[in-house]
Design a protein around this motif. Structure first.
Motif, short mmCIF file in Angstrom:
data_model
loop_
_atom_site.label_atom_id
_atom_site.label_comp_id
_atom_site.label_asym_id
_atom_site.label_seq_id
_atom_site.Cartn_x
_atom_site.Cartn_y
_atom_site.Cartn_z
N ASP A 2 0.83 -1.19 0.00
CA ASP A 2 0.00 0.00 0.00
C ASP A 2 0.88 1.25 0.00
O ASP A 2 1.98 1.27 0.54
CB ASP A 2 -0.91 0.02 1.22
N THR A 18 -2.35 0.85 -10.57
CA THR A 18 -2.30 -0.54 -11.00
C THR A 18 -2.03 -1.43 -9.79
O THR A 18 -1.78 -0.95 -8.68
CB THR A 18 -1.21 -0.75 -12.06
N GLY A 19 -2.06 -2.73 -9.99
CA GLY A 19 -1.75 -3.67 -8.92
C GLY A 19 -2.91 -3.89 -7.98
O GLY A 19 -3.96 -3.24 -8.07
N THR A 20 -2.70 -4.82 -7.04
CA THR A 20 -3.79 -5.23 -6.15
C THR A 20 -3.79 -4.50 -4.82
O THR A 20 -4.71 -4.68 -4.02
CB THR A 20 -3.70 -6.74 -5.88
N GLY A 40 -6.69 -1.47 -10.91
CA GLY A 40 -6.70 -2.60 -10.00
C GLY A 40 -6.57 -2.13 -8.57
O GLY A 40 -6.18 -1.00 -8.30
N GLY A 41 -6.88 -3.02 -7.64
CA GLY A 41 -6.78 -2.68 -6.23
C GLY A 41 -7.78 -1.65 -5.80
O GLY A 41 -8.87 -1.53 -6.38
N GLY A 62 -12.56 -4.93 -11.70
CA GLY A 62 -11.78 -5.45 -10.59
C GLY A 62 -11.21 -4.38 -9.67
O GLY A 62 -10.58 -4.71 -8.66
N ALA A 63 -11.40 -3.12 -10.01
CA ALA A 63 -10.86 -2.01 -9.21
C ALA A 63 -11.96 -1.35 -8.40
O ALA A 63 -13.14 -1.42 -8.76
CB ALA A 63 -10.18 -0.98 -10.12
#
Length: 208
Positions: A2, A18-20, A40-41, A62-63
């Motif tokens: 984070d 981007t990313g989770t 994302g995330g 997914g975001a």
């Protein structure tokens, strides 16, 4: 992991998440003229007016963009597109204005997108809609229903919330599922208007 941004976001380039993991914005944004894309995330908005004024925010599949403080989306021109599989939500116990009366804000949900906020601040509700004509638009995206699961969605003032719902499924199936509710203690008489060629299904308990 984070990341937390605790300073003003400025400049003309785009901001892409981007990313989770989570990106936490803990300061008001000013002087930023690019676009925001959340791929994302989670993008956590943790400051009043955390989203910059007059920029386009896109929330992809997914975001999630989550409002974690009162009025993080209160800007004069707040334009947001929630794409299929994306979520725009308010964290439990908070409320936020989407735009202001003086601005020209737009909120669009594609088919399969979600506007959430299950346990809002009780008096004001979750979202106070200050878009152009107090309108939430449903159009494009996947051939499945968009979802408003937010509790206590209300307009600011006497005008009703408008649901402009297109036939995103291409059939008689539901195009917008309202499993949340419209109306809050602060606003019990403005109502909801529906237009467009789509089908809206209400399964929640509404104050209006």
């Amino acid at each position: 992991g984070d990341i937390t941004l605790g300073t003003n976001i400025a400049g003309s380039g785009d901001l892409t998440k981007t990313g989770t993991g989570a990106l936490n914005i803990t300061a008001a944004s000013g002087g930023f003229t690019g676009a925001i894309v959340v791929q994302g995330g989670v993008l956590n908005l943790l400051a009043d007016r955390a989203l910059p004024n007059s920029v386009m925010t896109t929330i992809e599949s997914g975001a999630t963009v989550a409002v974690g403080i009162d009025n993080a989306t209160r800007n004069a021109s707040q334009n947001t597109l929630v794409k299929s599989g994306g979520t725009l939500t308010v964290t439990d116990g908070f409320t936020t204005n989407f735009g202001t009366d003086q601005g020209s804000s737009y909120l669009t949900l594609e088919g399969g997108a979600t506007l959430g906020g299950s346990t809002p601040e009780p008096y004001w509700g979750s979202w106070t809609i200050n878009t152009v004509d107090r309108k939430i638009t449903v159009e494009g995206g996947a051939a499945q229903a968009a979802v408003i699961s937010a509790v206590g969605v209300s307009p600011n003032g006497d005008n009703p919330v408008r649901l402009a719902v297109s036939d995103v499924t291409g059939s008689a199936a539901t195009d917008l599922l309202v499993s949340g509710s419209f109306g809050a203690e602060s606003d019990v008489a403005s109502g909801v208007e529906i237009d467009g060629g789509g089908t809206v299904e209400f399964t929640g308990t509404n104050i209006h």
